[in-house]
Scaffold this motif. Structure first.
Motif, short mmCIF file in Angstrom:
data_model
loop_
_atom_site.label_atom_id
_atom_site.label_comp_id
_atom_site.label_asym_id
_atom_site.label_seq_id
_atom_site.Cartn_x
_atom_site.Cartn_y
_atom_site.Cartn_z
N LEU A 27 45.01 53.15 31.21
CA LEU A 27 44.15 52.75 30.16
C LEU A 27 43.37 51.44 31.00
O LEU A 27 42.32 51.00 30.73
CB LEU A 27 44.81 52.23 28.99
CG LEU A 27 44.06 50.92 28.30
CD1 LEU A 27 42.64 52.05 27.58
CD2 LEU A 27 44.51 50.79 26.88
N LEU A 28 44.35 50.44 31.93
CA LEU A 28 44.00 49.60 32.62
C LEU A 28 42.75 50.41 33.84
O LEU A 28 42.04 49.75 33.84
CB LEU A 28 44.73 49.51 33.85
CG LEU A 28 44.62 48.22 34.55
CD1 LEU A 28 43.82 46.82 33.62
CD2 LEU A 28 45.90 47.48 35.37
N ILE A 29 43.38 51.08 34.06
CA ILE A 29 41.43 52.23 35.29
C ILE A 29 40.42 52.29 34.07
O ILE A 29 39.43 51.94 34.53
CB ILE A 29 41.84 52.87 35.28
CG1 ILE A 29 43.19 53.45 36.65
CG2 ILE A 29 41.20 54.17 36.39
CD1 ILE A 29 43.85 54.61 37.07
N SER A 82 45.48 46.09 21.15
CA SER A 82 46.25 44.77 21.32
C SER A 82 47.70 44.84 22.22
O SER A 82 47.82 43.20 22.95
CB SER A 82 46.90 44.07 19.65
OG SER A 82 47.71 45.02 19.08
N TRP A 83 48.63 45.36 22.19
CA TRP A 83 49.13 45.71 23.14
C TRP A 83 48.95 45.58 24.52
O TRP A 83 49.33 45.28 25.64
CB TRP A 83 50.04 46.96 22.81
CG TRP A 83 48.81 48.28 22.84
CD1 TRP A 83 48.78 49.32 22.20
CD2 TRP A 83 48.97 48.92 24.49
NE1 TRP A 83 48.18 50.91 22.83
CE2 TRP A 83 48.22 50.46 24.16
CE3 TRP A 83 49.41 48.96 25.72
CZ2 TRP A 83 48.09 51.43 25.49
CZ3 TRP A 83 48.77 50.18 26.79
CH2 TRP A 83 48.38 50.92 26.52
N LEU A 88 46.31 43.32 30.52
CA LEU A 88 44.76 42.55 31.57
C LEU A 88 44.54 41.12 31.64
O LEU A 88 43.90 41.27 33.32
CB LEU A 88 43.20 43.41 30.02
CG LEU A 88 41.80 43.11 30.48
CD1 LEU A 88 41.67 44.35 31.83
CD2 LEU A 88 41.04 43.40 28.82
N GLU A 89 45.05 41.04 31.11
CA GLU A 89 44.70 39.22 31.36
C GLU A 89 45.38 39.20 32.56
O GLU A 89 45.61 38.00 32.98
CB GLU A 89 45.62 38.64 29.80
CG GLU A 89 44.26 38.55 28.67
CD GLU A 89 44.56 37.45 28.09
OE1 GLU A 89 45.37 37.02 28.03
OE2 GLU A 89 43.79 37.32 26.69
N SER A 90 46.54 39.80 32.88
CA SER A 90 46.94 39.21 33.87
C SER A 90 46.91 39.80 35.00
O SER A 90 47.07 38.81 36.25
CB SER A 90 49.21 40.26 34.02
OG SER A 90 49.54 39.42 32.77
N PRO A 322 36.19 40.18 37.33
CA PRO A 322 34.56 40.62 36.09
C PRO A 322 36.09 40.88 34.76
O PRO A 322 35.72 40.79 34.27
CB PRO A 322 34.68 41.80 36.68
CG PRO A 322 34.00 42.14 38.37
CD PRO A 322 35.25 40.89 38.53
N LEU A 323 37.23 41.18 35.32
CA LEU A 323 37.98 41.49 34.17
C LEU A 323 37.89 40.08 33.48
O LEU A 323 39.31 40.08 32.24
CB LEU A 323 39.20 42.20 34.67
CG LEU A 323 39.07 43.70 35.33
CD1 LEU A 323 41.02 43.56 36.31
CD2 LEU A 323 38.90 44.38 34.50
N TYR A 324 38.07 38.76 34.02
CA TYR A 324 38.04 38.05 33.73
C TYR A 324 37.31 36.97 32.23
O TYR A 324 37.97 37.22 31.78
CB TYR A 324 38.70 36.31 34.48
CG TYR A 324 38.81 35.36 33.61
CD1 TYR A 324 39.97 34.85 33.42
CD2 TYR A 324 37.73 34.00 33.61
CE1 TYR A 324 40.69 33.21 32.79
CE2 TYR A 324 37.90 33.17 32.68
CZ TYR A 324 39.30 33.02 32.95
OH TYR A 324 40.03 31.67 31.62
#
Length: 839
Positions: A27-29, A82-83, A88-90, A322-324
């Motif tokens: 999912l992160l990918i 939400s999980w 993602l934030e880490s 960009p993830l931030y």
């Protein structure tokens, strides 16, 4: 509610019944790919508006969140459930931590000390007035927006004050560099003031975080806790500056300018230091990014810092950062701003933020006797927000100081103030470039001017690969007589979003354009400078270096400015393709630096204030990376191909200068028409809609053909008379021009073939005007010799003489001989009338 501890990292694959989107890593990918594609697409769309990349990333984050795409709940729950938010934030926080480390590396504290009272006064006004305005806005928001008054006055007022008073130093640096203002008086003042503003902003942010604690949640804490947090933060900064900074200075000294790399262990040690610093500040109770920023400040500015930036910034800025913005966008819901009252509050916040920054800066700048236009420009520049603003807002939301509606209002404020910076500055401030309206220069004019004892050349270099051929060519033009050669070297570097580019720009620019320095320790520490410094030790060569760091779209402005400013007679450009011979005897390898560099050359050819020579290199330097010297015994064999016209006469003048060198053997091959065909002229018809990339362009300027022919004859006769016995002079009857020219390039008798571009073609060259061009900017003859697959072994120099300003060129659609043109049924027109067909 999903238990985060039950989330698995990787799936077993779809063939075993698993959906990869239900697992953390796949999912992160998907999330990362989606963020990168969208942000890059938006950056492409905003590029014509000259907006910094941060705008595209902020907008992309908002579009991915509940403001736009997130309105579809199925998409939001599948792609950004939400999980997955903590994961993602880490990852985004790691990128943010290292980005703030890069900001600290980029921020030179000594520039604040050197900037003087003017920049400090402007920075103080640019912080204090918006801060006070922010406090005023905070009172309005607390009374108007539901839930805004649940947080204590102290932390709310500080957060609002910081949000309105901050200036984004990294974003400002990129805007100034893009507009070529970075080292103008306005740019230098803005950078120094922004640096001071950044330091104060981080102190205020640390204060705000210490006051906020856990916001409105949990039990009330003792005021002593905030005091302990602040005192611990001060102690941390003092320890870093007094204990860690000397250690990092010692490590930095181990990175010598002579080496292009540093030890792997030092890189790992430094990166670990960033992580430890982040952990310590988080342990204290201040956000971890504060530790990364302070650690960046402890590293001396120099080669070690430059190598660190080059190692990590592409991964951090291009992938993680960009993830931030995406995680920020997921928290931003523009739909929360509804109703006239809410939009009125947004207008109030934007207006107050802009007025406070611009007015405060303008008043103090005027008091410092800065002209009004520069003062208002400074105010607009200092109003830049961007990433740093988002960091403040995210921390405020994380600490429960800002609710959803206030957060959305402040994000839109940051977006708007950054967006308007570039167009506003372009509209109100255009610095004088100091370019005079001197007449165009070329070699023939230089030979007739009063300064006969000095030839000035500007040679441009892409990188170390251009050095051997360029030095060989320069050496061949070095007269052994009284004429002195003054050589200006310009290393062309593309300005990118990378921090290291900004650092280099600050070091290599003056008044917005490249400046020329004497070569000495500290001037340039790259291989290009070292090679030319060695060559510059020759008795009669004076070498001056410059580095042009620009976006490729404006690189030609830098080149033409230096050429005009230094009164050079010729610019030497490297062709965008280079041929390298293969050791195994196979086909030559072609190195191509890219189409955008080709466009740089084309713009220089169009706008240059002097003659231009483009060097098509087929190992003219002998394939050696060694710096050629003046005592080399290898004889260079040069062929000048002469058809006639201004460009060919300039090439012949260059050949005369080469003939003065004892190690250069010059041959002139003049193509002449068969007897009886001299009057068989060619008519060229313009076709402006024809593709310029695949069609040769010729000048529309009307010339007297008879006078041009007389000039050709006179110049050729003078050349033969002057160099009789030194230069071999051959006349060839032009039965087949293509075969004749290709034979010269293929024979291997010459290291270099020099030709004119032929913008005013003779009737012989005009016969080639309908050929499909591979490199149209080289003209018909130059393109023949530079084309692939023709078996050419010689390097080629294509010369264009600039003796008229703003010479327009157009492609040609077809060729007719005079006898076939129906307009000449009543007799052939004069040569002058023939040439007017181009107009």
């Amino acid at each position: 509610m999903v238990n985060i501890t039950s989330i698995k990292t990787a799936s077993n694959g779809v063939w075993q019944g698993d959906n990869p989107l239900d697992y953390a890593f796949p999912l992160l990918i998907v999330q990362t790919t989606l963020v990168l594609v969208l942000s890059r697409f938006l950056a492409f769309l905003l590029k014509p508006l000259r907006q910094p990349k941060v705008i595209a990333e902020i907008v992309g984050g908002i579009l991915l969140g509940p403001s736009a795409l997130g309105r579809n709940e199925e998409y939001l729950h599948r792609i950004f459930p939400s999980w997955s938010t903590p994961i993602l934030e880490s990852v985004a926080s790691i990128g943010l931590l290292f980005f703030l480390f890069l900001v600290g590396l980029e921020l030179d504290l000594s520039s604040i000390r050197r900037s003087g009272r003017r920049a400090l006064a402007i920075a103080a006004a640019g912080i204090s007035l918006p801060f006070v305005c922010g406090i005023g806005v905070a009172f309005v928001l607390r009374k108007t927006i539901d839930g805004a008054d649940k947080v204590g006055y102290g932390q709310y007022l500080v957060f609002m004050g910081v949000a309105l008073s901050i200036t984004a130093f990294p974003v400002l640096a990129r805007i100034l560099a893009e507009l070529k203002l970075l080292t103008t008086r306005v740019g230098e003042t803005a950078m120094a003031a922004a640096a001071f503003n950044d330091v104060v902003a981080w102190v205020l942010l640390a204060l705000a975080v210490a006051l906020a604690g856990n916001g409105g949640n949990g039990p009330k804490k003792s005021p002593l806790v905030s005091l302990w947090v602040l005192l611990s933060g001060v102690a941390f900064v003092a320890f870093m500056m007094l204990a860690i900074r000397p250690i990092m200075a010692r490590i930095a000294r181990r990175c010598s300018p002579e080496h292009d790399s540093i030890e792997e262990g030092l890189i790992c040690l430094t990166l670990a230091g960033v992580l430890v610093s982040g952990f310590v500040t988080d342990f204290i109770g201040i956000h971890s990014i504060f530790g990364g920023f302070v650690f960046g400040l402890t590293i001396p500015k120099g080669d070690f810092a430059r190598h660190l930036i080059e190692r990590i910034e592409d991964f951090v800025s291009g992938l993680l950062l960009p993830l931030y913005f995406a995680s920020s966008g997921l928290k931003t819901n523009v739909a929360k701003i509804k109703g006239a009252e809410a939009w009125g509050l947004l207008a109030l916040v934007v207006g107050t933020a802009c007025a406070g920054k611009i007015l405060g800066t303008f008043v103090v700048a005027m008091a410092c006797k800065i002209p009004a236009r520069e003062a208002i420009t400074l105010g607009v520049l200092m109003n830049t927000k961007g990433l740093v603003e988002l960091i403040v807002l995210n921390i405020g939301k994380e600490k429960k100081v800002l609710n959803d509606e206030v957060f959305a209002i402040l994000v839109l404020m940051a977006l708007f103030t950054t967006f308007i910076t570039t167009p506003t500055v372009m509209a109100i401030y255009k610095p004088a470039r100091g370019v005079s309206s001197r007449s165009h220069r070329h070699l023939q004019s230089a030979a007739s001017e009063t300064i006969k004892d000095e030839l000035r050349l500007l040679a441009c270099v892409h990188g170390p690969g251009n050095i051997p051929s360029l030095i060989n060519f320069i050496e061949s033009t070095r007269s052994t007589g009284k004429s002195r050669l003054k050589l200006y070297i310009m290393h062309l570097v593309e300005l990118t979003e990378r921090s290291s580019s900004i650092v280099m720009v600050q070091q290599a620019r003056k008044n917005g354009f490249p400046f020329i320095n004497k070569l000495r320790r500290g001037a340039l520490h790259d291989q290009v400078a070292v090679a030319f410094q060695t060559y510059g030790q020759l008795g009669r060569v004076s070498v001056r270096p410059a580095t042009a760091i620009s976006a490729l779209a404006t690189m030609h402005e830098d080149i033409c400015h230096v050429a005009e400013n230094k009164s050079v007679s010729m610019i030497i450009l490297p062709f965008h393709k280079t041929w390298r011979k293969m050791t195994n005897g196979g086909d030559d390898e072609v190195e191509n630096v890219g189409h955008e560099w080709r466009e740089v050359n084309q713009r220089v050819l169009k706008d240059a204030p002097c003659s231009v020579a483009m060097l098509v290199d087929r190992e003219f330097g002998g394939g050696s990376q060694q710096t050629p010297g003046p005592t080399a015994t290898v004889v260079q064999r040069v062929c000048i191909v002469f058809f006639g016209g201004p460009d060919d006469r300039e090439a012949l003048e260059l050949g005369g200068r080469m003939a003065e060198h004892p190690a250069v053997k010059v041959t002139v091959v003049r193509f002449v028409e068969k007897k009886g065909l001299e009057g068989n002229s060619i008519v060229l018809r313009p076709s402006p809609n024809k593709c310029r990339e695949k069609s040769y362009s010729f000048s529309t300027t009307v010339l007297n053909r008879e006078k041009e022919k007389e000039l050709d004859e006179r110049v050729a006769a003078e050349f033969r008379s002057k160099w009789d016995g030194v230069v071999e002079y051959v006349e060839k009857v032009a039965s087949n021009i293509v075969d004749g020219v290709l034979a010269i390039g293929r024979c291997g008798d010459y290291n270099l073939v020099v030709v004119g571009k032929g913008r005013f073609p003779s009737s012989m060259v005009a016969q080639l005007a309908d050929r499909q061009a591979e490199h149209a900017e080289l003209g018909p003859i130059g393109d023949l010799l530079a084309s692939s697959g023709q078996g050419i072994v010689s390097s080629v120099l294509v010369v264009q003489q600039h003796d008229m300003a703003h010479t327009e060129e157009v492609p040609v659609s077809k060729i007719l001989s005079i006898k076939d043109d129906p307009r000449t049924a009543h007799g052939p027109p004069s040569p002058v009338e023939i040439h007017r067909d181009l107009v």
